[in-house]
Enzyme design. Structure first.
Site, PDB file in Angstrom:
ATOM      1  N   LYS A  22       0.825  -1.222   0.000  1.00 15.07           N
ATOM      2  CA  LYS A  22       0.000   0.000   0.000  1.00 15.07           C
ATOM      3  C   LYS A  22       0.857   1.270   0.000  1.00 15.07           C
ATOM      4  O   LYS A  22       0.598   2.169  -0.771  1.00 15.07           O
ATOM      5  CB  LYS A  22      -0.899   0.056   1.242  1.00 15.07           C
ATOM      6  N   ARG A  57      -9.815   1.357   8.976  1.00 11.06           N
ATOM      7  CA  ARG A  57      -9.572  -0.073   9.185  1.00 11.06           C
ATOM      8  C   ARG A  57     -10.649  -0.729  10.030  1.00 11.06           C
ATOM      9  O   ARG A  57     -10.591  -1.941  10.268  1.00 11.06           O
ATOM     10  CB  ARG A  57      -8.248  -0.285   9.927  1.00 11.06           C
ATOM     11  N   ARG A 105      11.279  -7.760   4.718  1.00 12.57           N
ATOM     12  CA  ARG A 105      11.329  -6.329   5.031  1.00 12.57           C
ATOM     13  C   ARG A 105      11.893  -6.114   6.436  1.00 12.57           C
ATOM     14  O   ARG A 105      12.626  -5.156   6.680  1.00 12.57           O
ATOM     15  CB  ARG A 105       9.922  -5.720   4.938  1.00 12.57           C
ATOM     16  N   ARG A 127      12.010  -2.645  10.963  1.00  9.43           N
ATOM     17  CA  ARG A 127      10.847  -2.021  11.592  1.00  9.43           C
ATOM     18  C   ARG A 127      10.495  -2.787  12.850  1.00  9.43           C
ATOM     19  O   ARG A 127      10.416  -4.013  12.833  1.00  9.43           O
ATOM     20  CB  ARG A 127       9.672  -2.032  10.605  1.00  9.43           C
ATOM     21  N   ARG A 154      -1.025  -9.125  12.813  1.00  4.56           N
ATOM     22  CA  ARG A 154      -1.504  -8.072  11.923  1.00  4.56           C
ATOM     23  C   ARG A 154      -2.322  -8.644  10.775  1.00  4.56           C
ATOM     24  O   ARG A 154      -3.309  -8.050  10.347  1.00  4.56           O
ATOM     25  CB  ARG A 154      -0.338  -7.229  11.411  1.00  4.56           C
TER      26      ARG A 154
HETATM   27  P1  ADP Z   1       0.754  -2.499   7.854  1.00  2.00           P
HETATM   28  O1  ADP Z   1      -0.114  -2.227   6.658  1.00  2.00           O
HETATM   29  O2  ADP Z   1       1.928  -3.365   7.526  1.00  2.00           O
HETATM   30  O3  ADP Z   1      -0.027  -2.984   9.043  1.00  2.00           O
HETATM   31  P2  ADP Z   1       0.963   0.303   8.604  1.00  2.00           P
HETATM   32  O4  ADP Z   1       2.178   1.149   8.564  1.00  2.00           O
HETATM   33  O5  ADP Z   1      -0.167   0.688   7.731  1.00  2.00           O
HETATM   34  O6  ADP Z   1       1.468  -1.160   8.296  1.00  2.00           O
HETATM   35  O7  ADP Z   1       0.423   0.235  10.111  1.00  2.00           O
HETATM   36  C1  ADP Z   1       1.260  -0.130  11.181  1.00  2.00           C
HETATM   37  C2  ADP Z   1       0.476  -0.192  12.501  1.00  2.00           C
HETATM   38  O8  ADP Z   1      -0.068   1.097  12.808  1.00  2.00           O
HETATM   39  C3  ADP Z   1      -0.744  -1.120  12.505  1.00  2.00           C
HETATM   40  O9  ADP Z   1      -0.374  -2.460  12.761  1.00  2.00           O
HETATM   41  C4  ADP Z   1      -1.574  -0.507  13.638  1.00  2.00           C
HETATM   42  O10 ADP Z   1      -1.071  -0.857  14.909  1.00  2.00           O
HETATM   43  C5  ADP Z   1      -1.337   0.977  13.454  1.00  2.00           C
HETATM   44  N1  ADP Z   1      -2.378   1.580  12.579  1.00  2.00           N
HETATM   45  C6  ADP Z   1      -2.181   2.094  11.324  1.00  2.00           C
HETATM   46  N2  ADP Z   1      -3.336   2.566  10.815  1.00  2.00           N
HETATM   47  C7  ADP Z   1      -4.290   2.329  11.748  1.00  2.00           C
HETATM   48  C8  ADP Z   1      -5.687   2.561  11.806  1.00  2.00           C
HETATM   49  N3  ADP Z   1      -6.348   3.127  10.789  1.00  2.00           N
HETATM   50  N4  ADP Z   1      -6.344   2.183  12.927  1.00  2.00           N
HETATM   51  C9  ADP Z   1      -5.711   1.629  13.963  1.00  2.00           C
HETATM   52  N5  ADP Z   1      -4.397   1.361  13.969  1.00  2.00           N
HETATM   53  C10 ADP Z   1      -3.684   1.709  12.880  1.00  2.00           C
END
Ligand code: ADP
Length: 191
Positions: free
Chosen positions: A13, A92, A131, A137, A148
């Site tokens: 994404k 989400r 990654r 990370r 996740r």
């Molecule tokens: P990924 O798509 O690999 O999960 P992101 O960088 O999009 O990675 O998100 C990393 C973390 O940030 C998520 O696992 C969550 O803990 C938090 N997060 C991101 N976006 C949201 C959201 N919209 N609502 C709740 N938690 C979020």
């Protein structure tokens, strides 16, 4: 152009969001990036909020809707987002869909498209483990990666039906090279 990009963790994404945002001259807004920025604060100066966010991210769970909706509302109020935006990783949860709907309704705005990147879970876990080696990370541990994926399948995947019903959903195969996937997205959006 007001768009969302959705898909399981590791589907690419973030990478694709940057390309789309550039093409349409809109900001790509990633809640994951925003949360990582907050969590990265110097531990000596870290607020309770920063510590909480860091802990939840490292476990692979979602930050609460209250915190997330507040942060997104603040970001969407910035001047660069007035004429369009691409949200990466938001909404989400159903609570976040409702908050975004309310925000847009209040402004008299609408979403134009939702891109959903599809991908196979096993392939995703492999990508994320790779990654983790390269980027280091902190939330890319094997346990967090699996959590996740599960959290996504349980809480976020069902949201796709909402956008499908609204006729906004473009499903794009996220497997392949970055260029192949961006070409597929461009083709889908051109329709
Ligand atoms: P990924 O798509 O690999 O999960 P992101 O960088 O999009 O990675 O998100 C990393 C973390 O940030 C998520 O696992 C969550 O803990 C938090 N997060 C991101 N976006 C949201 C959201 N919209 N609502 C709740 N938690 C979020």
């Amino acid at each position: 152009m007001r768009m969302l990009i959705m898909g399981p963790p590791g589907a690419g994404k973030g990478t694709q969001a940057k390309g789309i945002a550039e093409r349409y001259s809109i900001p790509a807004i990633s809640t994951g990036d925003i949360f990582r920025g907050i969590a990265k604060a110097d531990p000596e100066k870290a607020s309770p909020l920063a510590l909480e966010i860091k802990q939840i991210m490292n476990s692979g769970g979602y930050i609460s809707d209250d915190i997330t909706n507040g942060i997104v509302a603040e970001r969407l109020a910035e001047p660069d987002a007035t004429n369009g935006f691409l949200l990466d990783g938001y909404p989400r949860t159903t609570g976040q869909v409702e908050a975004l709907d309310a925000h847009l309704a209040e402004k008299g705005q609408q979403l134009d498209a939702v891109v959903s990147l599809t991908a196979d879970t096993d392939e995703l876990v492999q990508r994320l483990l790779k990654r983790a080696e390269i980027e280091g990370r902190e939330d890319d541990t094997e346990d967090a990666i699996r959590t996740r994926q599960e959290t996504y399948r349980e809480q976020t995947e069902p949201l796709l039906a909402i956008y499908r019903e609204r006729g906004l959903l473009f499903e794009v195969d996220g497997m392949g090279t970055v260029d192949e996937v961006s070409q597929r997205i461009a083709d889908a959006l051109a329709k």
